[in-house]
Motif scaffolding. Structure first.
Motif, PDB file in Angstrom:
ATOM      1  N   SER A  16      47.451  25.120  46.468  1.00  0.00           N
ATOM      2  CA  SER A  16      46.359  25.702  45.592  1.00  0.00           C
ATOM      3  C   SER A  16      47.180  26.620  44.607  1.00  0.00           C
ATOM      4  CB  SER A  16      45.896  27.058  46.768  1.00  0.00           C
ATOM      5  OG  SER A  16      46.598  27.949  47.100  1.00  0.00           O
ATOM      6  N   VAL A  17      46.214  26.911  43.516  1.00  0.00           N
ATOM      7  CA  VAL A  17      46.997  27.791  42.454  1.00  0.00           C
ATOM      8  C   VAL A  17      47.183  28.935  42.850  1.00  0.00           C
ATOM      9  CG1 VAL A  17      46.175  28.925  40.393  1.00  0.00           C
ATOM     10  CG2 VAL A  17      45.387  26.621  40.584  1.00  0.00           C
ATOM     11  N   ARG A  18      46.823  29.422  43.889  1.00  0.00           N
ATOM     12  CA  ARG A  18      47.084  30.875  44.460  1.00  0.00           C
ATOM     13  C   ARG A  18      48.511  30.874  45.087  1.00  0.00           C
ATOM     14  NH1 ARG A  18      45.418  35.642  46.745  1.00  0.00           N
ATOM     15  NH2 ARG A  18      46.315  36.193  48.612  1.00  0.00           N
ATOM     16  N   HIS A  19      48.802  29.731  45.551  1.00  0.00           N
ATOM     17  CA  HIS A  19      50.176  29.738  46.597  1.00  0.00           C
ATOM     18  C   HIS A  19      51.304  29.011  45.483  1.00  0.00           C
ATOM     19  CE1 HIS A  19      48.235  29.140  50.738  1.00  0.00           C
ATOM     20  NE2 HIS A  19      48.473  30.340  50.305  1.00  0.00           N
ATOM     21  N   LEU A  20      50.847  28.192  44.515  1.00  0.00           N
ATOM     22  CA  LEU A  20      51.847  27.863  43.382  1.00  0.00           C
ATOM     23  C   LEU A  20      52.342  29.103  42.772  1.00  0.00           C
ATOM     24  CD1 LEU A  20      50.247  24.720  42.164  1.00  0.00           C
ATOM     25  CD2 LEU A  20      52.525  24.921  42.997  1.00  0.00           C
ATOM     26  N   ALA A  21      51.428  30.078  42.651  1.00  0.00           N
ATOM     27  CA  ALA A  21      51.382  31.214  41.812  1.00  0.00           C
ATOM     28  C   ALA A  21      52.714  32.109  42.458  1.00  0.00           C
ATOM     29  CB  ALA A  21      50.348  32.164  41.648  1.00  0.00           C
ATOM     30  N   MET A  22      52.824  32.222  43.604  1.00  0.00           N
ATOM     31  CA  MET A  22      53.829  32.796  44.502  1.00  0.00           C
ATOM     32  C   MET A  22      55.129  32.392  44.337  1.00  0.00           C
ATOM     33  SD  MET A  22      51.360  33.283  47.971  1.00  0.00           S
ATOM     34  CE  MET A  22      49.792  34.137  48.067  1.00  0.00           C
ATOM     35  N   LEU A  23      55.129  31.097  44.405  1.00  0.00           N
ATOM     36  CA  LEU A  23      56.549  30.361  44.062  1.00  0.00           C
ATOM     37  C   LEU A  23      57.051  30.743  42.458  1.00  0.00           C
ATOM     38  CD1 LEU A  23      58.691  28.596  44.472  1.00  0.00           C
ATOM     39  CD2 LEU A  23      57.368  26.633  44.072  1.00  0.00           C
ATOM     40  N   LEU A  24      55.899  30.660  41.667  1.00  0.00           N
ATOM     41  CA  LEU A  24      56.270  30.927  40.255  1.00  0.00           C
ATOM     42  C   LEU A  24      56.970  32.355  40.122  1.00  0.00           C
ATOM     43  CD1 LEU A  24      55.398  27.940  40.085  1.00  0.00           C
ATOM     44  CD2 LEU A  24      54.280  29.006  37.927  1.00  0.00           C
ATOM     45  N   ASP A  25      56.117  33.384  40.719  1.00  0.00           N
ATOM     46  CA  ASP A  25      56.486  34.821  40.497  1.00  0.00           C
ATOM     47  C   ASP A  25      57.748  35.017  41.346  1.00  0.00           C
ATOM     48  OD1 ASP A  25      53.997  35.092  39.322  1.00  0.00           O
ATOM     49  OD2 ASP A  25      53.128  35.868  41.240  1.00  0.00           O
ATOM     50  N   THR A  26      58.083  34.349  42.333  1.00  0.00           N
ATOM     51  CA  THR A  26      59.465  34.414  43.200  1.00  0.00           C
ATOM     52  C   THR A  26      60.475  33.884  42.194  1.00  0.00           C
ATOM     53  OG1 THR A  26      58.344  34.310  45.132  1.00  0.00           O
ATOM     54  CG2 THR A  26      60.543  34.086  45.261  1.00  0.00           C
TER      55      THR A  26
END
Length: 378
Positions: free
Chosen positions: A127-137
């Motif tokens: 999901s876009v939401r979960h990908l965002a978590m990786l990108l932010d990390t």
């Protein structure tokens, strides 16, 4: 924390009219002893948060080489925010520890078959939401970020064992590109909002590279994402012709076959074989080229067909290690823009070697990539 809406306030689970809200708060604060003529700011109680990631010693800057790995993410059923954050932190810390300054996340999308005119996300698309978590990390660690959708081939091979993403023949190309643009749109927005430097608009779509629809797609992508737009070509496509997709940078998925080399080949011999392949396209420095995938299975005979990862052969970790060392040498000698090892599984614990011979984690090849990046001139 409170939510304000339509003249009411939700306070500790109760709805309170706004006109009474100030009085209620004052009473609560006085009761708690938090209001006095010498009142100090109230310090919030500690909350549990995901720990901050390790920091890259020298973050990437324009002109530096991109030194990283492709993080391959096929979503699992039942993934939660907590599990995604845990995996992201563990993976990013591992990459920083291996002297990487860049992360590229590769994730799948699908089509119904070789001639289908539509692409979509699947249950395995994060999901876009979960990908965002990786990108932010990754951004918090100081890693350079690339977002890279990849067409999964399972449905293609199911209809034709010889089909692959480079042999697509959509019945209606206009519809295919329109569908592809619609699929990419939320991920381009994700890239724009969550620190990405590069968005890879296509990977190994050889049969579609000459299509004029790329210009329309690129124009649409530009409206959503102001970073670098890239395209990753297959190795044979790169060396045999001009890749006409009009993007700013080109990546090469580098699986150059070296059928004349035995398993005892030296790093110098492997590097010389790579150089001969690259010379078919151009000699000298290649500062605008990224090796977007570099990998090989740790098996005897793999130099003859590095793109074949079926497994079942005799293990040989030295074969894999020397391949990595040769690729590093060639990329440095050619002054390439970067190199990404293939691959790190988003769900795997990088502290635990995989049973699969396709993985480099915990193997001699991983020490080779670490040495490569630690000593790469910047």
């Amino acid at each position: 924390m409170r939510k304000r809406f339509y003249g009411r306030v939700v306070l500790y689970g109760h709805v309170v009219p706004v006109r009474l809200y100030g009085l209620v708060v004052l009473v609560l604060l006085l009761t708690a002893g938090c209001v006095s003529t010498n009142a100090q700011p109230v310090t919030p109680a500690p909350t549990s948060r995901t720990p901050a990631p390790a920091k890259v010693a020298r973050p990437w800057r324009p002109g530096d080489p991109q030194l990283g790995a492709q993080v391959l993410w096929y979503a699992y059923p039942g993934e939660t925010d907590a599990s995604v954050r845990t995996n992201a932190l563990r993976l990013v810390n591992h990459m920083v520890g291996k002297h990487m300054n860049a992360l590229s996340v590769t994730f799948p999308f699908v089509t119904a078959g070789p001639t289908a005119s539509r692409v979509t996300a699947s249950a395995e698309t994060p999901s876009v939401r979960h990908l965002a978590m990786l990108l932010d990390t990754a951004a918090a660690a100081g890693l350079r970020i690339t977002v890279r959708p990849l067409l999964d081939e399972k449905s293609l091979v199911a209809q034709d064992p010889l089909a692959w993403r480079g042999s697509l023949a959509p019945t209606d190309r206009t519809a295919w590109f329109r569908s592809y643009e619609a699929f990419l749109r939320p991920y381009l927005t994700l890239a724009a909002r969550h620190h990405a430097n590069t968005f890879v608009l296509g990977v190994e779509l050889t049969s579609l590279e000459d299509d004029q629809h790329w210009r329309t797609l690129i124009a649409a992508a530009r409206r959503l994402f102001r970073g670098e737009l890239s395209y990753d070509a297959n190795w044979d496509d790169y060396v045999s012709r001009h890749v006409p997709v009009p993007v700013e940078h080109l990546g090469v998925d580098a699986y150059f076959p070296l059928p004349g080399l035995g398993d005892d080949a030296t790093v110098a011999q492997i590097a010389a074989g790579w150089e001969r392949w690259l010379d078919r396209k151009s000699t000298g420095k290649l500062p605008r080229i990224v090796l977007s995938e570099v990998g090989i299975i740790a098996e005897k005979g793999a130099y003859r067909h590095p793109a074949v990862w079926k497994g079942g052969g005799q293990p040989d970790f030295t074969v894999q290690k020397r391949w990595f060392e040769a690729a590093c040498q060639v990329a440095r000698d050619r002054d390439m823009a970067g190199l990404y090892w293939w691959n790190l599984d988003f769900h795997a614990d990088p502290a635990t070697p995989s049973d699969s011979l396709t993985s480099f984690v915990g193997r001699p090849a991983e020490s080779a990539l670490t040495s490569c990046f630690r000593t790469w001139p910047r």
